[in-house]
Design a protein around this motif. Structure first.
Motif, PDB file in Angstrom:
ATOM      1  N   LEU A  19       0.884  -1.344  -0.016  1.00  0.00           N
ATOM      2  CA  LEU A  19      -0.252   0.018   0.050  1.00  0.00           C
ATOM      3  C   LEU A  19       0.965   1.219  -0.128  1.00  0.00           C
ATOM      4  CD1 LEU A  19      -2.839  -1.040   2.726  1.00  0.00           C
ATOM      5  CD2 LEU A  19      -3.143  -0.510   0.251  1.00  0.00           C
ATOM      6  N   VAL A  20       2.044   1.347   0.509  1.00  0.00           N
ATOM      7  CA  VAL A  20       2.819   2.404   0.847  1.00  0.00           C
ATOM      8  C   VAL A  20       3.149   3.177  -0.443  1.00  0.00           C
ATOM      9  CG1 VAL A  20       3.510   1.809   3.130  1.00  0.00           C
ATOM     10  CG2 VAL A  20       5.135   1.168   1.047  1.00  0.00           C
ATOM     11  N   ARG A  21       3.268   2.476  -1.577  1.00  0.00           N
ATOM     12  CA  ARG A  21       3.650   3.150  -2.825  1.00  0.00           C
ATOM     13  C   ARG A  21       2.475   3.761  -3.473  1.00  0.00           C
ATOM     14  NH1 ARG A  21       8.749   4.116  -3.587  1.00  0.00           N
ATOM     15  NH2 ARG A  21       8.813   3.671  -6.023  1.00  0.00           N
ATOM     16  N   ARG A  22       1.453   3.798  -2.894  1.00  0.00           N
ATOM     17  CA  ARG A  22       0.296   4.392  -3.634  1.00  0.00           C
ATOM     18  C   ARG A  22       0.729   5.978  -3.349  1.00  0.00           C
ATOM     19  NH1 ARG A  22      -5.467   2.551  -3.862  1.00  0.00           N
ATOM     20  NH2 ARG A  22      -5.750   4.751  -2.625  1.00  0.00           N
ATOM     21  N   PRO A  23       0.074   6.891  -4.534  1.00  0.00           N
ATOM     22  CA  PRO A  23       0.390   8.108  -4.445  1.00  0.00           C
ATOM     23  C   PRO A  23      -0.504   8.611  -3.408  1.00  0.00           C
ATOM     24  CG  PRO A  23      -0.713   7.602  -6.363  1.00  0.00           C
ATOM     25  CD  PRO A  23      -0.309   6.346  -5.849  1.00  0.00           C
ATOM     26  N   THR A  24       0.051   9.736  -2.705  1.00  0.00           N
ATOM     27  CA  THR A  24      -0.618  10.655  -1.823  1.00  0.00           C
ATOM     28  C   THR A  24      -1.145  10.011  -0.411  1.00  0.00           C
ATOM     29  OG1 THR A  24      -1.617  11.857  -3.538  1.00  0.00           O
ATOM     30  CG2 THR A  24      -2.627  12.162  -1.550  1.00  0.00           C
ATOM     31  N   ASP A  25      -1.683   8.937  -0.525  1.00  0.00           N
ATOM     32  CA  ASP A  25      -2.234   8.363   0.710  1.00  0.00           C
ATOM     33  C   ASP A  25      -1.656   6.961   1.219  1.00  0.00           C
ATOM     34  OD1 ASP A  25      -3.490   6.930  -1.190  1.00  0.00           O
ATOM     35  OD2 ASP A  25      -5.526   6.970  -0.367  1.00  0.00           O
ATOM     36  N   GLY A  26      -0.809   6.617   0.639  1.00  0.00           N
ATOM     37  CA  GLY A  26      -0.003   5.114   0.808  1.00  0.00           C
ATOM     38  C   GLY A  26       0.546   5.199   2.098  1.00  0.00           C
ATOM     39  N   PRO A  27       1.583   5.878   2.601  1.00  0.00           N
ATOM     40  CA  PRO A  27       2.016   5.646   4.030  1.00  0.00           C
ATOM     41  C   PRO A  27       1.016   5.614   4.775  1.00  0.00           C
ATOM     42  CG  PRO A  27       3.395   7.115   2.660  1.00  0.00           C
ATOM     43  CD  PRO A  27       2.199   6.889   1.927  1.00  0.00           C
ATOM     44  N   MET A  28      -0.108   6.714   4.817  1.00  0.00           N
ATOM     45  CA  MET A  28      -1.068   6.579   5.973  1.00  0.00           C
ATOM     46  C   MET A  28      -2.070   5.287   5.912  1.00  0.00           C
ATOM     47  SD  MET A  28      -2.225  10.679   5.793  1.00  0.00           S
ATOM     48  CE  MET A  28      -2.242  11.023   4.122  1.00  0.00           C
ATOM     49  N   LEU A  29      -2.171   4.722   4.634  1.00  0.00           N
ATOM     50  CA  LEU A  29      -3.009   3.787   4.678  1.00  0.00           C
ATOM     51  C   LEU A  29      -2.056   2.492   5.185  1.00  0.00           C
ATOM     52  CD1 LEU A  29      -4.569   3.507   1.246  1.00  0.00           C
ATOM     53  CD2 LEU A  29      -5.590   3.368   3.297  1.00  0.00           C
ATOM     54  N   GLY A  30      -0.893   2.509   5.030  1.00  0.00           N
ATOM     55  CA  GLY A  30       0.110   1.594   5.709  1.00  0.00           C
ATOM     56  C   GLY A  30       0.151   1.623   7.137  1.00  0.00           C
ATOM     57  N   ALA A  31      -0.039   3.075   7.681  1.00  0.00           N
ATOM     58  CA  ALA A  31      -0.144   3.150   9.245  1.00  0.00           C
ATOM     59  C   ALA A  31      -1.315   2.534   9.784  1.00  0.00           C
ATOM     60  CB  ALA A  31      -0.072   4.695   9.581  1.00  0.00           C
ATOM     61  N   LEU A  32      -2.467   2.742   8.975  1.00  0.00           N
ATOM     62  CA  LEU A  32      -3.746   2.385   9.451  1.00  0.00           C
ATOM     63  C   LEU A  32      -3.897   0.663   9.578  1.00  0.00           C
ATOM     64  CD1 LEU A  32      -6.801   2.194   9.843  1.00  0.00           C
ATOM     65  CD2 LEU A  32      -7.314   1.956   7.579  1.00  0.00           C
ATOM     66  N   PHE A  33      -3.060   0.072   8.593  1.00  0.00           N
ATOM     67  CA  PHE A  33      -3.037  -1.574   8.602  1.00  0.00           C
ATOM     68  C   PHE A  33      -1.965  -1.948   9.630  1.00  0.00           C
ATOM     69  CE2 PHE A  33      -5.328  -1.461   4.793  1.00  0.00           C
ATOM     70  CZ  PHE A  33      -5.815  -2.668   4.113  1.00  0.00           C
ATOM     71  N   VAL A  34      -1.050  -1.181   9.783  1.00  0.00           N
ATOM     72  CA  VAL A  34      -0.152  -1.498  11.102  1.00  0.00           C
ATOM     73  C   VAL A  34      -0.921  -1.475  12.446  1.00  0.00           C
ATOM     74  CG1 VAL A  34       1.761  -0.540  12.688  1.00  0.00           C
ATOM     75  CG2 VAL A  34       1.889  -0.689  10.020  1.00  0.00           C
ATOM     76  N   LEU A  35      -1.874  -0.614  12.498  1.00  0.00           N
ATOM     77  CA  LEU A  35      -2.724  -0.365  13.736  1.00  0.00           C
ATOM     78  C   LEU A  35      -3.566  -1.779  13.643  1.00  0.00           C
ATOM     79  CD1 LEU A  35      -3.865   0.983  15.931  1.00  0.00           C
ATOM     80  CD2 LEU A  35      -5.447   2.241  14.617  1.00  0.00           C
ATOM     81  N   LEU A  36      -4.303  -2.021  12.679  1.00  0.00           N
ATOM     82  CA  LEU A  36      -5.150  -3.144  12.667  1.00  0.00           C
ATOM     83  C   LEU A  36      -4.431  -4.536  13.026  1.00  0.00           C
ATOM     84  CD1 LEU A  36      -7.200  -2.436   9.388  1.00  0.00           C
ATOM     85  CD2 LEU A  36      -7.996  -2.174  11.707  1.00  0.00           C
ATOM     86  N   ALA A  37      -3.112  -4.706  12.342  1.00  0.00           N
ATOM     87  CA  ALA A  37      -2.251  -5.877  12.685  1.00  0.00           C
ATOM     88  C   ALA A  37      -1.798  -5.915  14.155  1.00  0.00           C
ATOM     89  CB  ALA A  37      -0.937  -5.754  11.653  1.00  0.00           C
ATOM     90  N   ALA A  38      -1.622  -4.750  14.678  1.00  0.00           N
ATOM     91  CA  ALA A  38      -1.543  -4.705  16.235  1.00  0.00           C
ATOM     92  C   ALA A  38      -2.519  -5.237  16.799  1.00  0.00           C
ATOM     93  CB  ALA A  38      -0.919  -3.351  16.484  1.00  0.00           C
ATOM     94  N   VAL A  39      -3.973  -4.810  16.662  1.00  0.00           N
ATOM     95  CA  VAL A  39      -4.831  -5.132  17.252  1.00  0.00           C
ATOM     96  C   VAL A  39      -4.918  -6.550  17.185  1.00  0.00           C
ATOM     97  CG1 VAL A  39      -7.502  -5.080  17.185  1.00  0.00           C
ATOM     98  CG2 VAL A  39      -6.219  -2.967  17.133  1.00  0.00           C
ATOM     99  N   ALA A  40      -4.786  -7.068  15.833  1.00  0.00           N
ATOM    100  CA  ALA A  40      -4.876  -8.640  15.727  1.00  0.00           C
ATOM    101  C   ALA A  40      -3.906  -9.420  16.528  1.00  0.00           C
ATOM    102  CB  ALA A  40      -4.824  -9.077  14.330  1.00  0.00           C
TER     103      ALA A  40
END
Length: 241
Positions: A69-90
């Motif tokens: 996801l992080v290579r997506r223009p504009t919002d990639g890193p922020m989407l990556g951060a969201l998935f890190v949070l979801l993975a931490a919850v899991a």
């Protein structure tokens, strides 16, 4: 009995036994709230007959999505951060399911540890894709792996429980990955050229904390194993007896 649902107090006692005697009921409010949140989610999943292994697998898949996801223009890193949070919850919930349903196993512990290392590797790959230097990324991964390896070998060698809670623990790495990706995404909205520099700073923080944490752990391990090797004092004998 395996599969029996535990209430909060029973869960906290079992959780403490698996975490070096650290009782979440006496922890700081944020830690206590996080552990209790994981317990409630794990309790619900247990009631739905969802075991810890599927949750662990879901957590790994969420981590794998981060570098995609992080290579997506504009919002990639922020989407990556969201998935890190979801993975931490899991990551918290899979253990909570196992403890809440009284289904903890040695094999599950191994699976969870492997999943953690794979997840962190995925996050660091994402750092590298955004612009962090490869050598710095490799150092962050190597120090974090060494931290866990030293503790595991020390416990095998006779160190009791976890030894020490250092600044380089898994929750710290989760926070660095989450905040690093989020800030990199926000600075990228201001100027795309700032993203690489921001994620390089986050990787540097990861390396420094991992290195200092490893030093703390090695110091604790040294003391613990020297004490374990020291022969027990012989009782003194009264003269003439």
């Amino acid at each position: 009995m395996v599969g029996t649902q535990l209430n909060w107090d029973q869960y906290a006692t079992a959780w403490a036994r698996l975490h070096g005697g650290f009782d979440p009921r006496a922890a700081a409010p944020v830690v206590r709230a996080w552990v209790r949140f994981a317990y409630h989610v794990g309790y619900i999943l247990g009631r739905l007959r969802i075991g810890p292994t599927p949750v662990t697998v879901a957590g790994v898949l969420l981590c794998v999505c981060v570098p995609l996801l992080v290579r997506r223009p504009t919002d990639g890193p922020m989407l990556g951060a969201l998935f890190v949070l979801l993975a931490a919850v899991a990551d918290s919930v899979d253990g909570a399911v196992a403890v809440a349903t009284n289904r903890t196993t040695r094999l599950g512990y191994v699976y969870d540890s492997v999943a953690d290392r794979l997840g962190e590797a995925a996050w660091l790959i994402a750092f590298w894709l955004i612009g962090a230097p490869g050598a710095l990324v490799a150092a962050a991964g190597g120090l974090s792996w060494l931290h866990e390896y030293v503790r595991a070998r020390a416990v095998s060698a006779g160190m009791r429980e976890i030894g020490a809670v250092t600044v380089g623990e898994r929750p710290t790495r989760v926070c660095v990955a989450l905040v690093g990706l989020l800030v990199a995404g926000l600075t990228g909205l201001i100027d795309a050229d700032l993203t690489a520099g921001t994620i390089t700073m986050a990787t540097t923080v990861w390396v420094l904390l991992a290195g200092f944490g490893l030093g703390q752990l090695l110091s604790t391990v040294r003391r613990a194993l020297i004490d374990a090797d020291r022969p027990a004092e012989q009782p003194t004998r009264t003269p003439g007896r």
